[in-house]
Design an enzyme around this catalytic site. Structure first.
Site, short mmCIF file in Angstrom:
data_model
loop_
_atom_site.label_atom_id
_atom_site.label_comp_id
_atom_site.label_asym_id
_atom_site.label_seq_id
_atom_site.Cartn_x
_atom_site.Cartn_y
_atom_site.Cartn_z
N ASP A 23 0.82 -1.21 0.00
CA ASP A 23 0.00 0.00 0.00
C ASP A 23 0.86 1.27 0.00
O ASP A 23 1.98 1.26 0.53
CB ASP A 23 -0.91 0.03 1.23
CG ASP A 23 -1.98 -1.05 1.19
OD1 ASP A 23 -2.29 -1.54 0.09
OD2 ASP A 23 -2.50 -1.40 2.27
N TYR B 298 6.40 -8.10 9.04
CA TYR B 298 6.02 -6.69 9.12
C TYR B 298 6.32 -6.14 10.51
O TYR B 298 6.27 -6.87 11.50
CB TYR B 298 4.51 -6.52 8.87
CG TYR B 298 4.02 -6.97 7.52
CD1 TYR B 298 3.93 -6.07 6.45
CD2 TYR B 298 3.62 -8.29 7.29
CE1 TYR B 298 3.47 -6.47 5.21
CE2 TYR B 298 3.15 -8.69 6.06
CZ TYR B 298 3.08 -7.79 5.02
OH TYR B 298 2.62 -8.19 3.79
N ASP C 44 -6.81 1.89 8.15
CA ASP C 44 -5.54 2.59 8.33
C ASP C 44 -5.81 4.08 8.46
O ASP C 44 -6.96 4.53 8.38
CB ASP C 44 -4.54 2.27 7.21
CG ASP C 44 -5.03 2.68 5.82
OD1 ASP C 44 -5.80 3.65 5.73
OD2 ASP C 44 -4.66 2.02 4.83
N ARG D 4 -3.63 -4.84 8.23
CA ARG D 4 -4.69 -3.89 8.60
C ARG D 4 -5.83 -4.58 9.34
O ARG D 4 -6.42 -4.03 10.27
CB ARG D 4 -5.23 -3.19 7.36
CG ARG D 4 -4.31 -2.11 6.80
CD ARG D 4 -4.92 -1.45 5.59
NE ARG D 4 -4.96 -2.32 4.43
CZ ARG D 4 -5.87 -2.26 3.46
NH1 ARG D 4 -6.88 -1.39 3.55
NH2 ARG D 4 -5.82 -3.06 2.43
#
Length: 306
Positions: free
Chosen positions: A57, A85, A99, A190
């Site tokens: 993203d 991550y 987000d 997310r």
């Protein structure tokens, strides 16, 4: 009156596109789309063909593997790889995109403490059911979910099984927490933030996200676009994507058969009995395929000068 329109660059002055084969492990910056990142790498190396292995993203930074030339044939192997991550969760609000780029849809004054977060993390480890974010690339009757959501349509996505190997709290300070996750294909970080916030009862969304590993590629391998003056320092071999597969060296005659899409018989004690394998000839990647009844059946062949 003077014509001040910009002059078109003559065709012969444009950099000539080249056959570049291999992987660039790009450290994508925040704000850049994955598509723009591919274009930037392709332009920097004057490469004819390029594609990425897994969208990142615009809000996110970090590892974006970019396949060039013949490496595009190995993209599925990277897409199926494990990913890591590090991300920041902002507590107290849930957004429609899960987000900080989305609109806040619900708020709460509740803020968790570190012990509450750590107590719930095991619930999100292993094989779990996860509903993807409404703003995601998943297709619904041929349309991307994010396109439908942007048009104001109600998007209802079904839960699916994902696998999270590790989820840990790195730092907690008031209404923000930093976590790390190792997970498999199809996992949405997310959604982890959203569901963790709901489980605690304080709501949450991603405030910052960085991908630190994709399959065999790590931050130690990564380069930024401005450092791509030459591919020699950054270009990884095509077969890097196949690092988890066994390999076998074949003769030039066998390589020729594989290049024509024909199977070859494997003999010897060290020949694998089943599964996927890749073949090289003189150190050059030739093909990747499956072992079937003692034969290597090629599914992808490579034109790398073997």
């Amino acid at each position: 009156m003077t014509d001040e329109r910009p002059q078109r660059r003559p065709q012969h002055d444009r950099p000539k596109k080249r056959d570049v084969n291999g992987w660039i492990v790009l450290d994508k910056g925040v704000g850049m789309t994955s598509t723009h990142a591919v274009a930037a790498v392709k332009r920097a190396l004057s490469a004819k063909k390029a594609g990425h292995a897994g969208t990142l993203d615009p809000l996110a930074s970090g590892i974006l593997p970019i396949a060039l030339g013949e490496a595009t044939k190995t993209v599925p192997f990277i897409m199926d790889g494990r990913k890591s991550y590090v991300f920041t969760v902002a507590w107290g609000a849930e957004t429609n995109t899960d987000d900080s780029e989305g609109e806040i849809v619900e708020r709460t004054d509740r803020v968790p403490d570190a012990s509450e977060i750590e107590a719930l993390l095991p619930r999100f480890v292993g094989q779990i059911q996860q509903v993807p974010p409404r703003f995601s690339a998943i297709k619904i009757q041929g349309e991307r979910a994010y396109d439908l959501a942007r048009d104001g349509e109600v998007v209802e996505l079904q839960a699916r099984t994902v696998e999270i190997d590790r989820l840990s709290l790195v730092h907690h300070d008031g209404d923000r927490s930093i976590l790390e996750a190792d997970c498999g294909k199809g996992t949405y970080v997310r959604a982890i933030a959203r569901d963790l916030g709901r489980a605690i009862g304080c709501l949450g969304h991603i405030a910052a996200l960085r991908r630190t590993r994709v399959g065999p590629f790590t931050e130690e391998d990564a380069v930024v676009v401005n450092d791509l003056a030459t591919e020699a320092a950054a270009l990884r071999p095509v077969e890097t994507a196949l690092s988890e597969l066994p390999s076998i060296n074949v003769s030039r005659d066998m390589a020729g058969r594989l290049m024509r899409g024909q199977s070859i018989i494997l003999r010897g004690r060290e020949a694998p009995l089943s599964g996927k394998i890749y073949a090289t000839c003189g150190g050059v990647l030739v093909a990747v395929g499956d072992i079937e009844r003692g034969e290597l059946v090629p599914h992808r062949v490579f034109n790398l000068g073997a």
